[in-house]
Design a protein around this motif. Structure first.
Motif, PDB file in Angstrom:
ATOM      1  N   VAL A  97       0.867  -1.179   0.000  1.00  0.00           N
ATOM      2  CA  VAL A  97       0.000   0.000   0.000  1.00  0.00           C
ATOM      3  C   VAL A  97       0.903   1.228   0.000  1.00  0.00           C
ATOM      4  CG1 VAL A  97      -1.725   1.307   1.295  1.00  0.00           C
ATOM      5  CG2 VAL A  97      -1.865  -1.202   1.201  1.00  0.00           C
ATOM      6  N   LEU A  98       0.709   2.103  -1.008  1.00  0.00           N
ATOM      7  CA  LEU A  98       1.532   3.305  -1.109  1.00  0.00           C
ATOM      8  C   LEU A  98       0.901   4.514  -0.422  1.00  0.00           C
ATOM      9  CD1 LEU A  98       2.872   3.109  -4.773  1.00  0.00           C
ATOM     10  CD2 LEU A  98       3.975   2.399  -2.651  1.00  0.00           C
ATOM     11  N   GLY A  99      -0.430   4.561  -0.386  1.00  0.00           N
ATOM     12  CA  GLY A  99      -1.098   5.679   0.260  1.00  0.00           C
ATOM     13  C   GLY A  99      -1.208   6.933  -0.592  1.00  0.00           C
ATOM     14  N   GLY A 100      -0.648   6.907  -1.780  1.00  0.00           N
ATOM     15  CA  GLY A 100      -0.711   8.042  -2.703  1.00  0.00           C
ATOM     16  C   GLY A 100       0.334   7.864  -3.778  1.00  0.00           C
ATOM     17  N   GLY A 101       0.230   8.685  -4.805  1.00  0.00           N
ATOM     18  CA  GLY A 101       1.200   8.611  -5.889  1.00  0.00           C
ATOM     19  C   GLY A 101       0.548   8.766  -7.238  1.00  0.00           C
ATOM     20  N   LYS A 102       1.148   8.142  -8.241  1.00  0.00           N
ATOM     21  CA  LYS A 102       0.646   8.206  -9.622  1.00  0.00           C
ATOM     22  C   LYS A 102      -0.378   7.092  -9.820  1.00  0.00           C
ATOM     23  CE  LYS A 102       4.022  11.176 -10.944  1.00  0.00           C
ATOM     24  NZ  LYS A 102       5.067  11.364 -11.909  1.00  0.00           N
ATOM     25  N   GLN A 103      -1.581   7.487 -10.221  1.00  0.00           N
ATOM     26  CA  GLN A 103      -2.683   6.532 -10.335  1.00  0.00           C
ATOM     27  C   GLN A 103      -2.482   5.539 -11.480  1.00  0.00           C
ATOM     28  OE1 GLN A 103      -5.966   9.321 -10.812  1.00  0.00           O
ATOM     29  NE2 GLN A 103      -6.778   8.583  -8.864  1.00  0.00           N
ATOM     30  N   LEU A 104      -3.030   4.356 -11.281  1.00  0.00           N
ATOM     31  CA  LEU A 104      -3.001   3.300 -12.282  1.00  0.00           C
ATOM     32  C   LEU A 104      -3.639   3.753 -13.587  1.00  0.00           C
ATOM     33  CD1 LEU A 104      -2.772   0.277 -13.203  1.00  0.00           C
ATOM     34  CD2 LEU A 104      -4.977  -0.069 -12.076  1.00  0.00           C
ATOM     35  N   LEU A 105      -4.815   4.322 -13.512  1.00  0.00           N
ATOM     36  CA  LEU A 105      -5.555   4.709 -14.708  1.00  0.00           C
ATOM     37  C   LEU A 105      -6.460   5.895 -14.369  1.00  0.00           C
ATOM     38  CD1 LEU A 105      -5.691   3.623 -17.622  1.00  0.00           C
ATOM     39  CD2 LEU A 105      -7.630   2.244 -16.943  1.00  0.00           C
ATOM     40  N   PRO A 106      -5.910   7.106 -14.374  1.00  0.00           N
ATOM     41  CA  PRO A 106      -6.666   8.282 -13.946  1.00  0.00           C
ATOM     42  C   PRO A 106      -7.673   8.771 -14.999  1.00  0.00           C
ATOM     43  CG  PRO A 106      -4.459   8.922 -14.599  1.00  0.00           C
ATOM     44  CD  PRO A 106      -4.519   7.431 -14.684  1.00  0.00           C
ATOM     45  N   MET A 107      -8.752   8.025 -15.133  1.00  0.00           N
ATOM     46  CA  MET A 107      -9.813   8.380 -16.085  1.00  0.00           C
ATOM     47  C   MET A 107     -10.888   9.189 -15.377  1.00  0.00           C
ATOM     48  SD  MET A 107     -10.177   4.754 -18.105  1.00  0.00           S
ATOM     49  CE  MET A 107     -11.424   5.405 -19.225  1.00  0.00           C
ATOM     50  N   ALA A 108     -11.687   9.874 -16.174  1.00  0.00           N
ATOM     51  CA  ALA A 108     -12.795  10.646 -15.623  1.00  0.00           C
ATOM     52  C   ALA A 108     -13.821   9.705 -14.996  1.00  0.00           C
ATOM     53  CB  ALA A 108     -13.429  11.510 -16.701  1.00  0.00           C
ATOM     54  N   GLY A 109     -14.093   8.559 -15.622  1.00  0.00           N
ATOM     55  CA  GLY A 109     -14.971   7.507 -15.103  1.00  0.00           C
ATOM     56  C   GLY A 109     -16.354   8.001 -14.738  1.00  0.00           C
ATOM     57  N   PRO A 110     -17.215   7.147 -14.332  1.00  0.00           N
ATOM     58  CA  PRO A 110     -16.986   5.713 -14.317  1.00  0.00           C
ATOM     59  C   PRO A 110     -17.041   5.120 -15.735  1.00  0.00           C
ATOM     60  CG  PRO A 110     -19.228   6.149 -13.614  1.00  0.00           C
ATOM     61  CD  PRO A 110     -18.550   7.486 -13.830  1.00  0.00           C
TER      62      PRO A 110
END
Length: 182
Positions: free
Chosen positions: A142-155
């Motif tokens: 668990v990193l708790g923050g950082g660069k997201q896997l897939l920062p899409m607007a979603g859903p």
């Protein structure tokens, strides 16, 4: 048919790097059981690599004397000026990812296109309806923050889980298909 695939490792909480691009959390798992086999099998189907400028800069900083993808055409989406390593087949481009789909498919020579990353570039392909598959190795950290896997607007519409398998050291590899393009 050429597929656009995002093959990546992620922390349990959905990050691919810390905020300052540190990958020590991931590199501590180098050599885990099944990892090299998974990578080799994936790479056997790759004909072209796509990455963002930050990923390219990270690679050059951490591997300045080598190019990790010799013999594979690589495309870098960037707003900055970069130089290609000697002997590497690297093309630098600017613009929307959709503008280059035909070029990427041609460069792939009938094989797949690996969207290496980062997550922002992969999200651009997904948002444009161009990402076919997400292959994510979930790392038990668990990193708790950082660069997201897939920062899409979603859903997004539900992705289809096509396979899952447990690798060594508690790592799980998940393969998802994105919904068919309209």
């Amino acid at each position: 048919m050429v597929s656009f695939q995002y093959f990546v490792a992620s922390s349990l909480d959905g990050f691919i790097a810390t905020a300052d691009d540190d990958l020590a959390w991931l590199l501590q798992f180098d050599g885990f059981e099944g990892g090299q086999d998974s990578y080799d099998a994936f790479m056997a189907g790759v004909g072209c690599i796509v990455m963002g400028g930050e990923t390219y800069a990270w690679l050059r900083e951490h591997e300045p004397d080598t190019w990790p993808y010799p013999g594979t055409p690589s495309w870098v989406f960037t707003r900055h000026e970069h130089a290609a390593p000697k002997g590497a087949d690297v093309t630098f481009v600017r613009g929307a990812v959709g503008e280059f789909v035909d070029d990427l498919k041609e460069a792939a020579g009938g094989r797949n296109v690996w969207v290496v990353g980062g997550g922002v570039l992969a999200a651009q392909f997904a948002d444009a309806g161009l990402l076919d598959e997400l292959i994510v190795s979930v790392i038990p950290v668990v990193l708790g923050g950082g660069k997201q896997l897939l920062p899409m607007a979603g859903p997004t519409p539900p992705l289809e889980l096509t396979s899952s398998r447990t690798l060594g050291r508690g790592i799980v590899e998940l393969r998802y298909r994105f919904p068919a393009r309209a």
